[in-house]
Design a protein around this motif. Sequence first.
Motif, short mmCIF file in Angstrom:
data_model
loop_
_atom_site.label_atom_id
_atom_site.label_comp_id
_atom_site.label_asym_id
_atom_site.label_seq_id
_atom_site.Cartn_x
_atom_site.Cartn_y
_atom_site.Cartn_z
N ARG A 38 35.27 12.27 36.66
CA ARG A 38 35.55 13.57 37.28
C ARG A 38 36.93 13.61 37.92
NH1 ARG A 38 30.33 12.83 38.99
NH2 ARG A 38 31.01 12.35 41.12
N GLU A 39 37.35 12.48 38.49
CA GLU A 39 38.66 12.40 39.13
C GLU A 39 39.80 12.25 38.12
OE1 GLU A 39 38.26 9.11 41.82
OE2 GLU A 39 37.10 10.28 43.28
N GLY A 40 39.47 12.01 36.85
CA GLY A 40 40.48 11.86 35.81
C GLY A 40 41.00 10.45 35.68
N LYS A 41 40.40 9.49 36.34
CA LYS A 41 40.84 8.10 36.24
C LYS A 41 40.42 7.47 34.92
CE LYS A 41 40.73 7.29 41.22
NZ LYS A 41 40.15 6.49 42.29
N ILE A 42 39.25 7.86 34.44
CA ILE A 42 38.75 7.40 33.14
C ILE A 42 38.62 8.64 32.26
CG2 ILE A 42 36.85 6.35 31.86
CD1 ILE A 42 36.16 4.75 34.36
N ARG A 43 39.20 8.57 31.09
CA ARG A 43 39.14 9.69 30.14
C ARG A 43 37.79 9.66 29.43
NH1 ARG A 43 43.28 10.59 25.14
NH2 ARG A 43 42.36 12.52 24.41
N ALA A 44 37.18 10.82 29.27
CA ALA A 44 35.89 10.93 28.60
C ALA A 44 35.71 12.34 28.07
CB ALA A 44 34.77 10.58 29.57
#
Length: 72
Positions: A38-44
């Motif tokens: 959700r924070e954009g640290k991991i792309r999914a």
Amino acid sequence: MNEPLFPQEDALNERTLTVDDASSILNLHPKTVCRYIREGKIRAVRCGRNYRIRRQWLIDFLEANQSSVENQ
């Protein structure tokens, strides 16, 4: 002569990971992995109610965090 029929065929066959898979690899709680997404640290990408993470995206996350730890 063993070239794939479609150039993007390898990308289409790339295995995706679930949040549970990624949390096991990262040794984190699944809720933490969801927060990172959700924070954009991991792309999914979202598939219905679930997230799917490509292996390369998880590798990118690990490399980015490794370099930030080395810089401290």
